[in-house]
Design an enzyme around this catalytic site. Sequence first.
Site, mmCIF file in Angstrom:
data_model
loop_
_atom_site.group_PDB
_atom_site.id
_atom_site.type_symbol
_atom_site.label_atom_id
_atom_site.label_comp_id
_atom_site.label_asym_id
_atom_site.label_seq_id
_atom_site.Cartn_x
_atom_site.Cartn_y
_atom_site.Cartn_z
ATOM 1 C CE LYS A 88 -7.339 40.373 1.648
ATOM 2 N NZ LYS A 88 -7.337 41.797 1.881
ATOM 3 C CG HIS B 274 -6.455 47.917 -1.245
ATOM 4 N ND1 HIS B 274 -7.162 46.805 -1.621
ATOM 5 C CD2 HIS B 274 -6.257 47.797 0.094
ATOM 6 C CE1 HIS B 274 -7.399 46.034 -0.555
ATOM 7 N NE2 HIS B 274 -6.854 46.620 0.505
ATOM 8 C CG HIS C 44 -7.560 43.590 7.773
ATOM 9 N ND1 HIS C 44 -8.275 42.441 7.896
ATOM 10 C CD2 HIS C 44 -7.604 43.926 6.463
ATOM 11 C CE1 HIS C 44 -8.727 42.095 6.705
ATOM 12 N NE2 HIS C 44 -8.326 42.983 5.826
ATOM 13 C CG ASP D 264 -6.494 47.707 4.454
ATOM 14 O OD1 ASP D 264 -6.476 47.658 3.209
ATOM 15 O OD2 ASP D 264 -7.365 47.147 5.145
ATOM 16 C CG HIS E 82 -12.873 54.264 -1.225
ATOM 17 N ND1 HIS E 82 -13.616 53.411 -1.999
ATOM 18 C CD2 HIS E 82 -12.215 53.485 -0.333
ATOM 19 C CE1 HIS E 82 -13.422 52.158 -1.596
ATOM 20 N NE2 HIS E 82 -12.581 52.168 -0.581
HETATM 21 O O1 DOR Z 1 -11.774 49.216 4.186
HETATM 22 C C1 DOR Z 1 -11.496 48.447 3.288
HETATM 23 N N1 DOR Z 1 -11.073 48.886 2.087
HETATM 24 N N2 DOR Z 1 -11.614 47.153 3.473
HETATM 25 C C2 DOR Z 1 -11.556 46.274 2.467
HETATM 26 O O2 DOR Z 1 -11.864 45.132 2.661
HETATM 27 C C3 DOR Z 1 -11.162 46.683 1.128
HETATM 28 C C4 DOR Z 1 -10.550 48.011 1.109
HETATM 29 C C5 DOR Z 1 -10.677 48.620 -0.242
HETATM 30 O O3 DOR Z 1 -10.156 48.019 -1.203
HETATM 31 O O4 DOR Z 1 -11.270 49.678 -0.389
HETATM 32 ZN ZN ZN Z 2 -8.594 42.783 3.641
HETATM 33 ZN ZN ZN Z 3 -6.931 45.767 2.396
#
Ligand code: DOR
Ligand code: ZN
Ligand code: ZN
Length: 396
Positions: free
Chosen positions: A105, A20, A191, A261, A265
């Site tokens: 997705k 992401h 996942h 993944d 943040h």
């Molecule tokens: O932990 C996660 N982070 N799970 C998600 O579904 C989205 C992802 C995010 O984009 O922060």
């Molecule tokens: Zn996901």
């Molecule tokens: Zn993800």
Amino acid sequence: EEVDCTGLHVLPGLIDSHVHLREPGDPKVETIETGTKAALLGGLAAVFDMPNTSPSITDTARLDWKREHVKGRAWCDIGFYVGATKANIAGLAELELQPNVCGIKVFAGSSTGDLMVEDDENLERVMRAGRRRISYHSEDEYRLQARKPNYTTGMPYRMHAEWRDVETAFLGTRRLMALARKTGRPAHILHVSTAEELEYLKDYRDVCTVEVLLNHLTQTDEAYDRLGGYAVMNPPIRDQRHLDAAWAAVADGTVDTVGSDHAPHSRESKEKPWPTGGSGLTGIQTIVPLMLDHVSAGRLSLSRLADLMCAGPARVYGVVGKGRLAAGYDGDFTVVDMKRSRTIEENWIVSPCGWTPFAGQRCTGWPVMTVIRGRIAMREDEVLGSPEGAPVRFRG
Ligand code: DOR
Ligand code: ZN
Ligand code: ZN
């Protein structure tokens, strides 16, 4: 230029098929430029970027924006996911055939962003809408996260709650597999994190492929006490039983791809009391060193790693040209030094959010060079040249 690879191993260019990168929307935690630079430093040749940005990537205009935006900014190659929403189902068939789209997705549960297709009727419409494999993020995985005890106040992790929630999580996958059989449309289940699902999915190989995340192969619930909010992701890190099951599934061939993944943040958001903080962990820069460390520990072979992070993604997503083992390589390589032992330091992380849940972890095995389309793009911690990453091409 002459390159001495004595004592090193040359792998096909590794792909992280689940990241992401937060553009558009949140450049304070990550951008295309910083995320792909991190990828390159970490030994990746390509990444596939998720659509739950702000705004999300759900139509051709936003996809075109992104394709344009990565020009001159991406340091490694990049593929794009498109998000399904209840409103864009009719357009999905066309969207998924757009150049450089790795797949659709489907967020069947709350997540970061505003993409949601949670009911059976709409899920079935999504599955019937296109021809290619959809990528599925289950709703029940999210419920499981929401029920986790509040570790920030020091409550011990509860095995009983965990067990019940694992049962609930399982429902989402069963529901999807029923729809996959009904519609004849395969899904790449992202996942997968429970022993129960992995066992169950063995009987659904005709309609599914499976992704497991690096974190679920590497961390267990002891991480909550140690890392607090910096261990919170969705689906959550679980106990040893599930980690063992994930490795068994890697060994027996159930797993097709391993991704990070990577979901940055801000520190501020990760330090909020659970469950108000952001869910998601960084991993784009550390997935290769950590997987190499797993190789050194004897958990998988180097060739299985190449399978999970190059041939697997190439096969599942239909990559044209890159890493098609049978068709020959296209000049993308990741060169690794299995004798090098190095500690992951937080100041090595180039994502603007600036943290990793693996700070202080020592890895035996380290990526030392990445070659993309015949050009040395990273060597010994240095990115070389300019951001020449290109959109990855996928079979229609
Ligand atoms: O932990 C996660 N982070 N799970 C998600 O579904 C989205 C992802 C995010 O984009 O922060
Ligand atoms: Zn996901
Ligand atoms: Zn993800």
